[in-house]
Design an enzyme around this catalytic site. Structure first.
Site, PDB file in Angstrom:
ATOM      1  N   GLY A   1      -4.539   9.663  -3.382  1.00 34.08           N
ATOM      2  CA  GLY A   1      -3.558   9.141  -4.273  1.00 34.08           C
ATOM      3  C   GLY A   1      -2.411  10.017  -4.488  1.00 34.08           C
ATOM      4  O   GLY A   1      -1.576   9.806  -5.551  1.00 34.08           O
TER       5      GLY A   1
ATOM      6  N   LEU B   1      -7.452   0.723   1.145  1.00 29.67           N
ATOM      7  CA  LEU B   1      -8.168   0.355   2.373  1.00 29.67           C
ATOM      8  C   LEU B   1      -8.569  -1.082   2.489  1.00 29.67           C
ATOM      9  O   LEU B   1      -9.024  -1.638   3.776  1.00 29.67           O
ATOM     10  CB  LEU B   1      -8.974   1.256   2.925  1.00 29.67           C
ATOM     11  CG  LEU B   1      -8.449   2.566   3.173  1.00 29.67           C
ATOM     12  CD1 LEU B   1      -9.547   3.624   3.598  1.00 29.67           C
ATOM     13  CD2 LEU B   1      -7.217   2.750   4.107  1.00 29.67           C
TER      14      LEU B   1
ATOM     15  N   HIS C   1       2.839   2.549   4.984  1.00 33.23           N
ATOM     16  CA  HIS C   1       2.185   2.900   6.114  1.00 33.23           C
ATOM     17  C   HIS C   1       2.563   4.215   6.997  1.00 33.23           C
ATOM     18  O   HIS C   1       3.889   4.096   7.007  1.00 33.23           O
ATOM     19  CB  HIS C   1       2.161   1.515   7.348  1.00 33.23           C
ATOM     20  CG  HIS C   1       1.269   1.770   8.469  1.00 33.23           C
ATOM     21  ND1 HIS C   1      -0.195   1.593   8.252  1.00 33.23           N
ATOM     22  CD2 HIS C   1       1.520   2.128   9.627  1.00 33.23           C
ATOM     23  CE1 HIS C   1      -0.423   1.907   9.580  1.00 33.23           C
ATOM     24  NE2 HIS C   1       0.388   2.324  10.439  1.00 33.23           N
TER      25      HIS C   1
HETATM   26  C1  GRF Z   1      -1.035   7.249   3.218  1.00 31.00           C
HETATM   27  O1  GRF Z   1      -0.780   8.219   4.522  1.00 31.00           O
HETATM   28  C2  GRF Z   1      -0.415   6.020   3.371  1.00 31.00           C
HETATM   29  O2  GRF Z   1       0.660   5.801   4.160  1.00 31.00           O
HETATM   30  C3  GRF Z   1      -1.739   5.215   4.235  1.00 31.00           C
HETATM   31  O3  GRF Z   1      -2.503   5.827   3.207  1.00 31.00           O
HETATM   32  C4  GRF Z   1      -2.171   7.375   2.755  1.00 31.00           C
HETATM   33  C5  GRF Z   1      -2.462   7.369   1.518  1.00 31.00           C
HETATM   34  O4  GRF Z   1      -2.377   8.876   0.861  1.00 31.00           O
HETATM   35  N1  GRF Z   1      -1.557   3.735   3.669  1.00 31.00           N
HETATM   36  P1  GRF Z   1      -2.442   9.014  -0.502  1.00 31.00           P
HETATM   37  O5  GRF Z   1      -3.706   8.588  -0.949  1.00 31.00           O
HETATM   38  O6  GRF Z   1      -1.141   8.599  -1.314  1.00 31.00           O
HETATM   39  O7  GRF Z   1      -2.553  10.683  -0.551  1.00 31.00           O
END
Ligand code: GRF
Length: 291
Positions: free
Chosen positions: A88, A166, A185
């Site tokens: 997060g 996810l 992404h």
């Molecule tokens: C990020 O790299 C985002 O691009 C991908 O998932 C990751 C999430 O990272 N969809 P975080 O949980 O915000 O640290």
């Protein structure tokens, strides 16, 4: 792209109103479509404490100006829901930006499929309600798609921000929040996207391909993984000896900056839809410039 093309997209579905006759108009620098016998002008006027910005369309030669409202400075702070499955860090940077007053919006609710993930813990520590979606296998916990829509409605959520979520977004949610769901992404889509491209797998594939640039993409969400309209991207170099972890960390730093900038624009109603369906971000400083 020509300025007049862009300007015609400034007011995709304008609603009509007659400009109050006592208001003083300030014309913003825009382009007139004189060859079409139509003038389009960006204008503003002050009403109480609010500055209203709109697009005027007037047939040349007509005395009375019918004013079409295209964009109004948002009076209301936008209500945001963030969806996470992991650490997060994007959620945290958006939430911190909001607390610092950099966003015209607030995170009202956190949705997760993993109740104990870092993002959910951060939400609980910061007094943000956590909602579990989808239903977990035994069915005793978690919301169904229609319950999720109802819950987000009850929070009066304006925009949904996916940040490392996810699970596929159900069609019920996409229909209920049309053009209002964003995802980030960690590659330059449409490359290295789609089912199976998540986490370090994305960065490993980028390095293996020999691509010299990668970087985050923010896009609107449709029924499939990573195929919705691209709204913003930022390029990051891929270095000769990069590991997937090193590239991921360089991209993630840029994700934090980009997502905050995009959410700032979203909350200020600076997203404009071009006639061919491509979303653009109107510059904060110059309404005739787009990024
Ligand atoms: C990020 O790299 C985002 O691009 C991908 O998932 C990751 C999430 O990272 N969809 P975080 O949980 O915000 O640290």
């Amino acid at each position: 792209m020509e300025a007049q093309q862009i300007l015609s997209r400034f007011c995709p579905k304008p609603s009509s109103l007659l400009l109050p006759s006592h208001k003083k108009l300030h014309t913003l620098p825009c382009v007139g479509l004189k060859n079409l016998g139509i003038q389009r002008l960006g204008c503003s006027y002050t009403e109480g404490k609010k500055k209203r910005v709109f697009c005027v369309r007037r047939t040349i030669g007509e005395e009375a100006a019918e004013v079409k409202v295209g964009a109004t400075m948002p009076a209301r702070r936008k209500k945001l829901a963030v969806f996470v499955s992991g650490g997060g860090s994007n959620f945290k940077s958006i939430h911190e930006a909001s607390l610092k007053g950099l966003l015209h919006g607030d995170v009202l609710v956190l949705v997760t499929n993993k109740h104990d993930c870092g993002g959910a813990e951060y939400a609980r520590n910061n007094g943000i309600p956590v909602v579990l979606f989808p239903k977990v296998k035994d069915g005793s916990d978690g919301l169904s798609p229609s319950e999720l829509v109802d819950t987000l409605r009850s929070f009066q959520v304006d925009f949904i921000l996916l940040a490392g979520f996810l699970k596929l977004i159900p069609v019920e949610l996409i229909q209920a929040y049309e053009k209002s769901i964003l995802n980030i992404h960690p590659s330059l889509l449409p490359a290295f996207g789609g089912k199976g491209y998540y986490g370090l797998k994305v960065h490993k594939a980028v390095i293996a391909s020999g691509a010299r640039y990668s970087g985050p993409t923010i896009h609107f969400v449709d029924e499939h993984y990573d195929t919705g309209r691209i709204l913003a991207q930022r390029a990051v170099p891929v270095l000769a000896n990069d590991t997937a972890e090193e590239l991921a960390s360089r991209v993630l730093k840029e994700e934090h900056r980009l997502y905050v900038e995009v959410v700032e624009a979203l909350c200020e109603e600076r997203i404009v839809w071009r006639e061919d369906g491509v979303p653009l971000i109107r510059s904060k400083d110059n309404p005739n410039e787009f990024c």
